[in-house]
Write a protein that holds these residues in place. Structure first.
Motif, PDB file in Angstrom:
ATOM      1  N   ILE A   1       0.149  -4.750   8.724  1.00  0.00           N
ATOM      2  CA  ILE A   1       0.797  -6.034   8.435  1.00  0.00           C
ATOM      3  C   ILE A   1       0.947  -6.843   9.717  1.00  0.00           C
TER       4      ILE A   1
ATOM      5  N   THR B   1      -2.776  -7.979   4.293  1.00  0.00           N
ATOM      6  CA  THR B   1      -1.931  -7.757   3.121  1.00  0.00           C
ATOM      7  C   THR B   1      -2.040  -6.288   2.729  1.00  0.00           C
TER       8      THR B   1
ATOM      9  N   ALA C   1       6.545  -3.560  -0.885  1.00  0.00           N
ATOM     10  CA  ALA C   1       5.251  -3.091  -0.370  1.00  0.00           C
ATOM     11  C   ALA C   1       4.908  -1.695  -0.872  1.00  0.00           C
TER      12      ALA C   1
END
Length: 376
Positions: free
Chosen positions: A20, A25, A118
């Motif tokens: 990141i 992404t 995430a």
């Protein structure tokens, strides 16, 4: 790039942070229904602390360090130093101490450094297609430019992509780990690792910032291992009754529900590559080794930083070339470390006359020389 990380243990989360930071992404897939926050203690070596610096967590880890306890890192079972190390000189040379902390504390730090959402828990990965980055779970299909296999020592991804590799090899040595609160300086005479030349057994303990003690014990699997945790602690207490008194005191102070038991293991041989098409291997999935060097976490964090650096400014069309660079940087040193871990275990578990010869030999090593070897 869109990157999928399979496994949200310490290495997987560290890789997520690094990637990141590199501008990508990232989605982390964790098979467990909850984030992995279990376990006893963990030691992060100086190289691991420096890698965590790169992830923005170095100062938080250093705040957990306990300095000044113990005058030798290797001792006999009575607590007498076999190999004296000037710890202050080692810290000065390496820049950081070994930091011991609860595994859940370290996992929480990494989790909190990731963006909300995430990590996707309860995601059972069924298939990874290395050529096009397709990841199929039991609920969805993801298309990634890069897939990172961080699914641990028993990596399913490794088994799928290296079907001829022998995988893990059990060491024949059982290990129990635990954290005991409120012991403080009562165990200073046994800080480090104790070796028993009579049985080949080992015992180690390290202080933590909150006054608790992380301890571990290892013994030959041939001796047997009681299945019930309370029975195991009673058995271990009897086995170590004639060691330094602090050893039995730590075992007696441990709650059965606090222990974690396993047989140590490492890869039977190094992987031929850490990169297969669009898949990168990281941490224990790439180079699982026995814990004798205390480098499991440190090497995973170095993998994560290396992968993040290699991926900076890279697009999907450059992934395979980027992974070749990552493989060239990380595979040789970790392969050497796997070999060193196996040798260290063999030396540490010697018993009888060979064990006595080992103890005599390392007692003859001057402290200044031992310290210098530790800092090279």
């Amino acid at each position: 790039m869109d990157i999928t990380i399979v496994g949200a243990g310490l290495g997987g989360m560290a890789a997520g942070i690094a990637l990141i930071q590199a501008g990508h992404t990232v989605t982390l897939l964790e098979r467990s229904p909850e984030p992995r926050m279990s376990g006893a203690g963990i030691g992060v070596a100086p190289n691991g602390v420096r890698a965590l610096d790169r992830l923005g967590l170095g100062d938080a880890i250093r705040a957990q360090a306990v300095l000044g306890d113990g005058d030798g890192t290797t001792r006999d079972r009575d607590g007498r130093p076999l190999l004296r190390i000037d710890q202050d000189a080692v810290i000065t040379a390496q820049g950081d101490p070994v930091v011991s902390l609860p595994r859940r504390t370290l996992a929480r730090m990494l989790m909190e450094a990731l963006p909300a959402g995430a990590v996707h828990t309860g995601a059972n990965v069924l298939e990874i297609r290395a050529d096009d980055g397709i990841v199929i779970t039991d609920t969805t299909t993801l298309r990634a430019d890069l897939v990172v296999a961080a699914d641990g020592a028993r990596s399913r991804t490794r088994r799928a992509l290296f079907p001829d590799h022998p995988g893990l090899r059990r060491s024949g040595e059982m290990a129990v780990q635990a954290i005991v609160p409120g012991q403080g300086h009562d165990v200073t005479p046994v800080i480090g690792e104790l070796l028993d030349r009579h049985t080949g057994g080992r015992f180690g303990c390290l202080p933590m910032a909150d006054g608790s003690i992380y301890w571990y014990a290892l013994w030959s699997a041939r001796q047997g291992t009681p299945a019930d945790p309370a029975d195991l602690l009673h058995w271990l207490h009897r086995q170590r009754a004639d060691w330094h008194p602090a050893v039995a005191r730590l075992i007696a102070a441990t709650a059965p529900e606090a222990i974690h038991v396993s047989e140590t293991a490492g890869l039977a041989r190094p992987l031929p590559t850490f990169a297969v098409d669009r898949v990168a291997f990281l941490g224990d999935a790439a180079h699982a080794m026995t814990p004798d060097l205390g480098q499991g976490a440190g090497q995973a964090f170095e993998d994560a930083v290396s992968l993040g650096d290699a991926s900076r400014g890279i697009g999907a069309e450059q992934v395979t070339a980027m992974l070749r660079r990552y493989d060239a940087e990380r595979r040789p040193p970790t392969s050497r470390m796997q070999s060193t871990a196996r040798l260290t275990r063999r030396m540490s578990t010697l018993r009888g006359v060979p064990g006595l010869a080992r103890d005599v030999a390392i007692r003859m090593v001057p402290s200044r020389l031992a310290t210098r070897l530790m800092t090279e």
